[in-house]
Scaffold this motif. Structure first.
Motif, short mmCIF file in Angstrom:
data_model
loop_
_atom_site.label_atom_id
_atom_site.label_comp_id
_atom_site.label_asym_id
_atom_site.label_seq_id
_atom_site.Cartn_x
_atom_site.Cartn_y
_atom_site.Cartn_z
N HIS A 129 -40.65 39.43 46.04
CA HIS A 129 -41.60 39.86 45.01
C HIS A 129 -40.91 40.40 43.76
O HIS A 129 -41.59 40.78 42.80
CB HIS A 129 -42.55 40.92 45.58
CG HIS A 129 -43.43 40.39 46.67
ND1 HIS A 129 -43.80 41.15 47.77
CD2 HIS A 129 -44.00 39.17 46.85
CE1 HIS A 129 -44.56 40.42 48.56
NE2 HIS A 129 -44.71 39.22 48.03
N LEU A 130 -39.59 40.46 43.76
CA LEU A 130 -38.86 40.91 42.58
C LEU A 130 -38.77 39.79 41.55
O LEU A 130 -38.80 38.60 41.89
CB LEU A 130 -37.44 41.33 42.97
CG LEU A 130 -37.27 42.56 43.87
CD1 LEU A 130 -35.80 42.75 44.20
CD2 LEU A 130 -37.84 43.81 43.20
N SER A 131 -38.63 40.17 40.29
CA SER A 131 -38.38 39.17 39.25
C SER A 131 -37.03 38.53 39.49
O SER A 131 -36.16 39.08 40.20
CB SER A 131 -38.39 39.84 37.88
OG SER A 131 -37.28 40.72 37.75
N GLY A 132 -36.82 37.38 38.87
CA GLY A 132 -35.53 36.70 39.01
C GLY A 132 -34.38 37.57 38.54
O GLY A 132 -33.31 37.60 39.17
N GLY A 133 -34.59 38.28 37.44
CA GLY A 133 -33.55 39.16 36.92
C GLY A 133 -33.18 40.27 37.89
O GLY A 133 -32.01 40.58 38.09
N ASN A 134 -34.18 40.88 38.51
CA ASN A 134 -33.93 41.96 39.46
C ASN A 134 -33.30 41.44 40.75
O ASN A 134 -32.50 42.15 41.39
CB ASN A 134 -35.20 42.74 39.75
CG ASN A 134 -35.56 43.68 38.62
OD1 ASN A 134 -34.70 44.16 37.88
ND2 ASN A 134 -36.86 43.94 38.44
N GLN A 135 -33.66 40.23 41.16
CA GLN A 135 -32.98 39.62 42.31
C GLN A 135 -31.49 39.43 42.01
O GLN A 135 -30.63 39.69 42.86
CB GLN A 135 -33.62 38.27 42.66
CG GLN A 135 -34.99 38.39 43.29
CD GLN A 135 -35.55 37.04 43.72
OE1 GLN A 135 -34.84 36.04 43.76
NE2 GLN A 135 -36.83 37.02 44.04
N LEU A 153 -17.75 36.64 39.78
CA LEU A 153 -19.15 36.23 39.65
C LEU A 153 -19.25 34.76 39.25
O LEU A 153 -18.71 34.35 38.22
CB LEU A 153 -19.85 37.09 38.60
CG LEU A 153 -19.78 38.61 38.79
CD1 LEU A 153 -18.79 39.21 37.82
CD2 LEU A 153 -21.15 39.25 38.60
N ASP A 154 -19.95 33.98 40.07
CA ASP A 154 -20.11 32.56 39.83
C ASP A 154 -21.52 32.29 39.31
O ASP A 154 -22.48 32.23 40.07
CB ASP A 154 -19.86 31.78 41.12
CG ASP A 154 -19.71 30.28 40.90
OD1 ASP A 154 -19.89 29.82 39.75
OD2 ASP A 154 -19.43 29.56 41.86
N GLU A 155 -21.65 32.18 37.99
CA GLU A 155 -22.93 31.93 37.32
C GLU A 155 -24.02 32.90 37.80
O GLU A 155 -25.07 32.48 38.31
CB GLU A 155 -23.36 30.48 37.50
CG GLU A 155 -22.36 29.50 36.88
CD GLU A 155 -22.92 28.09 36.72
OE1 GLU A 155 -24.08 27.97 36.34
OE2 GLU A 155 -22.17 27.15 36.99
N PRO A 156 -23.81 34.19 37.62
CA PRO A 156 -24.73 35.19 38.18
C PRO A 156 -26.05 35.33 37.45
O PRO A 156 -26.94 36.04 37.92
CB PRO A 156 -23.92 36.49 38.08
CG PRO A 156 -23.07 36.28 36.87
CD PRO A 156 -22.68 34.82 36.92
N THR A 157 -26.21 34.70 36.28
CA THR A 157 -27.46 34.84 35.54
C THR A 157 -28.22 33.52 35.44
O THR A 157 -29.16 33.41 34.66
CB THR A 157 -27.20 35.37 34.12
OG1 THR A 157 -26.38 34.43 33.41
CG2 THR A 157 -26.50 36.72 34.15
N VAL A 158 -27.84 32.53 36.23
CA VAL A 158 -28.50 31.23 36.14
C VAL A 158 -29.98 31.36 36.53
O VAL A 158 -30.35 32.06 37.47
CB VAL A 158 -27.78 30.20 37.05
CG1 VAL A 158 -27.92 30.54 38.52
CG2 VAL A 158 -28.28 28.78 36.77
N SER A 163 -33.81 38.12 28.26
CA SER A 163 -33.79 39.58 28.29
C SER A 163 -33.03 40.09 29.51
O SER A 163 -32.20 41.01 29.41
CB SER A 163 -35.21 40.13 28.29
OG SER A 163 -35.21 41.53 28.41
N ALA A 164 -33.29 39.50 30.67
CA ALA A 164 -32.60 39.91 31.90
C ALA A 164 -31.12 39.58 31.83
O ALA A 164 -30.27 40.35 32.30
CB ALA A 164 -33.24 39.23 33.11
N LYS A 165 -30.79 38.44 31.22
CA LYS A 165 -29.37 38.08 31.04
C LYS A 165 -28.65 39.12 30.22
O LYS A 165 -27.55 39.56 30.56
CB LYS A 165 -29.26 36.72 30.33
CG LYS A 165 -29.52 35.51 31.19
CD LYS A 165 -29.20 34.23 30.42
CE LYS A 165 -29.38 33.00 31.26
NZ LYS A 165 -28.87 31.78 30.58
N HIS A 166 -29.28 39.54 29.11
CA HIS A 166 -28.66 40.54 28.25
C HIS A 166 -28.42 41.86 29.00
O HIS A 166 -27.37 42.49 28.83
CB HIS A 166 -29.53 40.79 27.02
CG HIS A 166 -29.51 39.67 26.03
ND1 HIS A 166 -30.40 39.58 24.98
CD2 HIS A 166 -28.71 38.58 25.92
CE1 HIS A 166 -30.15 38.50 24.28
NE2 HIS A 166 -29.13 37.87 24.84
#
Length: 237
Positions: A129-135, A153-158, A163-166
Motif C-alpha cells: 500500500h506504499l507509494s512507489g517512492g516509499n517502497q 545501488l542498481d537503478e534504485p529509482t526506476v 519528486s520521489a527521485k529528487h
C-alpha cells in the motif's frame, strides 16, 4: 577502498566484463553508467559479493571479496533493481525482521533514518500500500540497517515519479556527506549529475572511462555548450 584488478566475467563463452582495473577511494560517490548490456549490474553484483568474477580480483577495504566474503559483506549494503522486501508485511515489520538478521541494527537507529527520509509516518502500512517512492526508500533503508561503509545501488529509482527521485537523490547526497562510499547505477543523467562526483562508464563489457565529472566532458570531446546528459549520451552511444 574498492580495487578491481584484471576483473573479468564470462557466462559460457560470452565475456560480460573484460579485464577491468579501477580504484575507488573512500567517500567517493561514483556513477556506474552505460547502455543496456554494458555489464553494469554484473559489475555491481561482483562488487557486492553476490557473484564471483571469472578471473581477476576485487578488494574491499583491503579484504579479498572472493575469499573473505563474510567480512566483506559487513562493509556493504546492496540495493537491487527489484523491491526486495515482503509486500504483505508493514514497513515496520520488514525493518524489524531484516534488522534482526543484520544484528548490528537497533530500532533507534533505523527510526532516526526513517524520520530523516520522511518514511516514519508510513511505517505501519503494508508495503503493497506504499507509494512507489516509499517502497524504494524502504528498499534502501533495509540495505543500510547494519550501517555499511559502502552502498551499492542498481537503478534504485526506476519506475517512480520525479519528486520521489529528487527526494532519494538528496537523501543519498546526505549519506555521501557523512562519508559513505556510494556506487550508483542509473539511466537518468540528471540524477547522476546531481549525485555523483566521478563516473565508471562501461560499454560492451569494457571500462571505457573512469574519472571525475569534470573529466567526463574532456573525454567526450564535446563543446562546452552541450549539457551533461548530452555528453554522457555521446560517450555511451
Amino acid at each position: 577502498m574498492i580495487t578491481a584488478e584484471n576483473l573479468t566475467k564470462k557466462f559460457g563463452r560470452k565475456e560480460v566484463l573484460k579485464e577491468m582495473d579501477f580504484f575507488i577511494e573512500k567517500g567517493e560517490t561514483v556513477g556506474v553508467v552505460g547502455p543496456n548490456g554494458a555489464g553494469k549490474s554484473t559489475l555491481l553484483k561482483i562488487l557486492a559479493t553476490i557473484m564471483n568474477g571469472t578471473s581477476g580480483t576485487v578488494h574491499i577495504d583491503g579484504l579479498d571479496a572472493k575469499k573473505e566474503k563474510k567480512k566483506t559483506r559487513e562493509k556493504i549494503g546492496y540495493v537491487p533493481q527489484e523491491i526486495a522486501v515482503y509486500h504483505e508485511l508493514t514497513a515496520r515489520e520488514n525493518l524489524r525482521f531484516f534488522g534482526k538478521l543484520a544484528r548490528k541494527s537497533s530500532e533507534e537507529s533505523w527510526m532516526r533514518r526513517c524520520e530523516e527520509w520522511r518514511l516514519a509516518e508510513h511505517l505501519d502500512k503494508k508495503v503493497k500500500h506504499l507509494s512507489g517512492g516509499n517502497q524504494r526508500k524502504l528498499n534502501i533503508l533495509i540495505a543500510m540497517l547494519h550501517d555499511p561503509d559502502i552502498l551499492i545501488l542498481d537503478e534504485p529509482t526506476v519506475g517512480i515519479d520525479i519528486s520521489a527521485k529528487h527526494e532519494i537523490v538528496n537523501d543519498l547526497r546526505q549519506l555521501g556527506s557523512e562519508g559513505k562510499t556510494i556506487l550508483y547505477s542509473s539511466h537518468d543523467a540528471q540524477e547522476l549529475e546531481t549525485l555523483c562526483s566521478s563516473f565508471l562508464i562501461l560499454k560492451e563489457g569494457e571500462l571505457l572511462f573512469y574519472g571525475s565529472k569534470q573529466k567526463v566532458r574532456q573525454f567526450g570531446s564535446v563543446t562546452q555548450s552541450k549539457n551533461f546528459a548530452e555528453t554522457l549520451g555521446e560517450i555511451v552511444g
